[in-house]
Write a protein that holds these residues in place. Structure first.
Motif, PDB file in Angstrom:
ATOM      1  N   ILE A 228     -20.655  71.134 -11.004  1.00 58.53           N
ATOM      2  CA  ILE A 228     -19.386  71.351 -10.301  1.00 58.53           C
ATOM      3  C   ILE A 228     -18.251  71.671 -11.275  1.00 58.53           C
ATOM      4  N   ASN A 229     -18.621  71.990 -12.538  1.00 56.54           N
ATOM      5  CA  ASN A 229     -17.631  72.355 -13.572  1.00 56.54           C
ATOM      6  C   ASN A 229     -16.591  71.257 -13.800  1.00 56.54           C
ATOM      7  N   ALA A 230     -17.047  70.031 -13.790  1.00 55.92           N
ATOM      8  CA  ALA A 230     -16.160  68.898 -14.080  1.00 55.92           C
ATOM      9  C   ALA A 230     -16.296  68.504 -15.549  1.00 55.92           C
ATOM     10  N   HIS A 231     -15.292  67.793 -16.045  1.00 53.61           N
ATOM     11  CA  HIS A 231     -15.332  67.271 -17.415  1.00 53.61           C
ATOM     12  C   HIS A 231     -15.743  65.799 -17.358  1.00 53.61           C
ATOM     13  N   TYR A 232     -16.604  65.403 -18.290  1.00 49.82           N
ATOM     14  CA  TYR A 232     -17.187  64.060 -18.257  1.00 49.82           C
ATOM     15  C   TYR A 232     -17.086  63.407 -19.632  1.00 49.82           C
ATOM     16  N   LYS A 233     -16.625  62.161 -19.649  1.00 50.00           N
ATOM     17  CA  LYS A 233     -16.561  61.391 -20.889  1.00 50.00           C
ATOM     18  C   LYS A 233     -17.070  59.973 -20.643  1.00 50.00           C
ATOM     19  N   MET A 234     -17.725  59.431 -21.647  1.00 45.23           N
ATOM     20  CA  MET A 234     -18.212  58.051 -21.562  1.00 45.23           C
ATOM     21  C   MET A 234     -17.796  57.319 -22.831  1.00 45.23           C
ATOM     22  N   ARG A 235     -17.317  56.105 -22.670  1.00 44.30           N
ATOM     23  CA  ARG A 235     -16.960  55.272 -23.816  1.00 44.30           C
ATOM     24  C   ARG A 235     -17.589  53.896 -23.650  1.00 44.30           C
ATOM     25  N   SER A 236     -18.131  53.396 -24.751  1.00 42.00           N
ATOM     26  CA  SER A 236     -18.739  52.064 -24.708  1.00 42.00           C
ATOM     27  C   SER A 236     -18.817  51.509 -26.113  1.00 42.00           C
ATOM     28  N   ALA A 237     -18.921  50.207 -26.188  1.00 40.50           N
ATOM     29  CA  ALA A 237     -19.117  49.515 -27.466  1.00 40.50           C
ATOM     30  C   ALA A 237     -19.777  48.179 -27.152  1.00 40.50           C
ATOM     31  N   PRO A 238     -20.612  47.681 -28.052  1.00 37.29           N
ATOM     32  CA  PRO A 238     -21.281  46.400 -27.809  1.00 37.29           C
ATOM     33  C   PRO A 238     -20.289  45.294 -27.456  1.00 37.29           C
ATOM     34  N   GLY A 239     -20.525  44.636 -26.328  1.00 30.54           N
ATOM     35  CA  GLY A 239     -19.676  43.528 -25.904  1.00 30.54           C
ATOM     36  C   GLY A 239     -18.387  43.934 -25.223  1.00 30.54           C
ATOM     37  N   LYS A 240     -18.150  45.251 -25.043  1.00 31.88           N
ATOM     38  CA  LYS A 240     -16.873  45.700 -24.491  1.00 31.88           C
ATOM     39  C   LYS A 240     -17.023  46.523 -23.216  1.00 31.88           C
ATOM     40  N   GLY A 241     -18.172  46.442 -22.594  1.00 25.56           N
ATOM     41  CA  GLY A 241     -18.364  47.171 -21.347  1.00 25.56           C
ATOM     42  C   GLY A 241     -18.466  48.672 -21.565  1.00 25.56           C
ATOM     43  N   THR A 242     -18.498  49.392 -20.456  1.00 25.25           N
ATOM     44  CA  THR A 242     -18.638  50.849 -20.512  1.00 25.25           C
ATOM     45  C   THR A 242     -17.666  51.489 -19.537  1.00 25.25           C
ATOM     46  N   SER A 243     -17.078  52.604 -19.981  1.00 26.64           N
ATOM     47  CA  SER A 243     -16.104  53.329 -19.166  1.00 26.64           C
ATOM     48  C   SER A 243     -16.580  54.768 -18.981  1.00 26.64           C
ATOM     49  N   TYR A 244     -16.489  55.253 -17.737  1.00 22.30           N
ATOM     50  CA  TYR A 244     -16.896  56.612 -17.424  1.00 22.30           C
ATOM     51  C   TYR A 244     -15.710  57.341 -16.786  1.00 22.30           C
ATOM     52  N   LEU A 245     -15.464  58.568 -17.217  1.00 21.41           N
ATOM     53  CA  LEU A 245     -14.350  59.341 -16.692  1.00 21.41           C
ATOM     54  C   LEU A 245     -14.839  60.735 -16.293  1.00 21.41           C
ATOM     55  N   ILE A 246     -14.573  61.119 -15.044  1.00 26.11           N
ATOM     56  CA  ILE A 246     -14.909  62.459 -14.552  1.00 26.11           C
ATOM     57  C   ILE A 246     -13.612  63.108 -14.075  1.00 26.11           C
ATOM     58  N   VAL A 247     -13.354  64.335 -14.545  1.00 22.73           N
ATOM     59  CA  VAL A 247     -12.131  65.048 -14.187  1.00 22.73           C
ATOM     60  C   VAL A 247     -12.492  66.419 -13.622  1.00 22.73           C
ATOM     61  N   LEU A 248     -11.904  66.738 -12.474  1.00 21.65           N
ATOM     62  CA  LEU A 248     -12.159  68.016 -11.812  1.00 21.65           C
ATOM     63  C   LEU A 248     -10.822  68.717 -11.580  1.00 21.65           C
ATOM     64  N   LYS A 249     -10.752  69.988 -11.987  1.00 23.22           N
ATOM     65  CA  LYS A 249      -9.503  70.757 -11.809  1.00 23.22           C
ATOM     66  C   LYS A 249      -9.409  71.355 -10.410  1.00 23.22           C
ATOM     67  N   GLU A 250      -8.191  71.696 -10.030  1.00 22.60           N
ATOM     68  CA  GLU A 250      -7.925  72.223  -8.690  1.00 22.60           C
ATOM     69  C   GLU A 250      -8.789  73.446  -8.365  1.00 22.60           C
ATOM     70  N   SER A 251      -9.003  74.310  -9.353  1.00 19.37           N
ATOM     71  CA  SER A 251      -9.749  75.539  -9.121  1.00 19.37           C
ATOM     72  C   SER A 251     -11.189  75.293  -8.697  1.00 19.37           C
ATOM     73  N   GLU A 252     -11.685  74.067  -8.930  1.00 16.62           N
ATOM     74  CA  GLU A 252     -13.086  73.752  -8.597  1.00 16.62           C
ATOM     75  C   GLU A 252     -13.207  72.916  -7.323  1.00 16.62           C
ATOM     76  N   PHE A 253     -12.097  72.601  -6.647  1.00 17.30           N
ATOM     77  CA  PHE A 253     -12.134  71.705  -5.488  1.00 17.30           C
ATOM     78  C   PHE A 253     -13.043  72.222  -4.372  1.00 17.30           C
ATOM     79  N   GLU A 254     -12.997  73.514  -4.105  1.00 17.89           N
ATOM     80  CA  GLU A 254     -13.696  74.046  -2.942  1.00 17.89           C
ATOM     81  C   GLU A 254     -14.901  74.886  -3.309  1.00 17.89           C
ATOM     82  N   LYS A 255     -15.419  74.756  -4.523  1.00 18.19           N
ATOM     83  CA  LYS A 255     -16.591  75.532  -4.933  1.00 18.19           C
ATOM     84  C   LYS A 255     -17.870  74.828  -4.529  1.00 18.19           C
TER      85      LYS A 255
END
Length: 255
Positions: A228-255
């Motif tokens: 879906i042409n989204a941007h994806y990032k993941m951050r994690s470290a031992p003992g500090k949990g995990t964070s996931y980020l997905i970002v989608l731009k307006e131009s891709e909303f209806e594709k």
């Protein structure tokens, strides 16, 4: 005599000019031809790359579907059938009605979750916020879940975008269940006119992102975000949990 020589010089000059013009036109024609050929070669190469990319997407999509079927089959075998077997044994040897009701309730929860994994109810008519809320219901008995929303736009999202983002949430929760040893999940959905942001965090054990190979779950998520042409990032470290980020731009909303 001088007139004849003058006429000859003029004719010679005209001839040189015509020859120069001919050479110039020929060079221009050859240049245009080469340019068209180059454009055609570039277009053919782009079509080839596009076709190869489409083929890879199709192959990856088939692979993702097979992996999901395998996961669901494993869940049915390991969780649902396991609980029903225990219930059957208890029924044969005598059981507490309260304990039996508890097992039946757990089986219903598992069956509901598997049903949600297989099909998203009212996809065309439900918002992404509603779809995510629906799939989180069975997991609230397992985790402390906070679902925060910041909806500032009524811009329509395509069914493809909604189903892929919902599947990503399901895949992330499955990973958390299997690996994170988490007790809390926080999900933040922000939707504006220009951007859609989906952020998920767990308070699990985390891991070293540099030293750990990507599992099938992460690869599935990356495929879905690419799809879906989204941007994806993941951050994690031992003992500090995990964070996931997905970002989608307006131009891709209806594709």
């Amino acid at each position: 005599m001088e007139n004849w020589e003058g006429s000859g010089m003029i004719a010679k000059g005209i001839g040189i000019i015509l020859l120069f013009v001919f050479i110039l036109v020929l060079a221009l024609v050859l240049l245009i031809r080469e340019n068209f050929q180059r454009i055609a070669r570039v277009k053919l190469e782009e079509d080839k790359v596009r076709l190869e990319h489409k083929q890879k997407l199709l192959e990856a999509n088939v692979q993702v579907q097979e992996q999901e079927r395998t996961r669901i089959a494993a869940d049915i075998h390991d969780i649902l059938i396991g609980k029903l077997t225990v219930l059957k044994i208890k029924n044969e040897i005598g059981y507490e009605e309260l304990e039996s009701n508890k097992l039946i309730k757990e089986c219903i929860t598992v069956a509901r979750q598997l049903s949600h994994d297989l099909s998203l109810p009212m996809l065309k008519y439900a918002s992404l916020e509603e779809l995510i809320s629906e799939i989180l219901v069975p997991w609230k008995s397992v985790f402390s879940i906070q679902f925060r929303t910041d909806i500032r736009s009524d811009a329509a999202l395509s069914d493809t975008v909604k189903i892929q983002l919902t599947r990503i949430i399901q895949e992330l929760i499955t990973n958390i269940v299997k690996h994170a040893e988490a007790t809390e999940i926080v999900i933040h959905l922000r939707h504006t006119e220009k951007i859609l942001l989906l952020h998920l965090y767990d308070n699990g054990i985390g891991f070293d992102t540099n030293g750990k190979a990507k599992g099938l779950g992460i690869k599935n998520i990356e495929f879905r975000t690419d799809y879906i042409n989204a941007h994806y990032k993941m951050r994690s470290a031992p003992g500090k949990g995990t964070s996931y980020l997905i970002v989608l731009k307006e131009s891709e909303f209806e594709k």
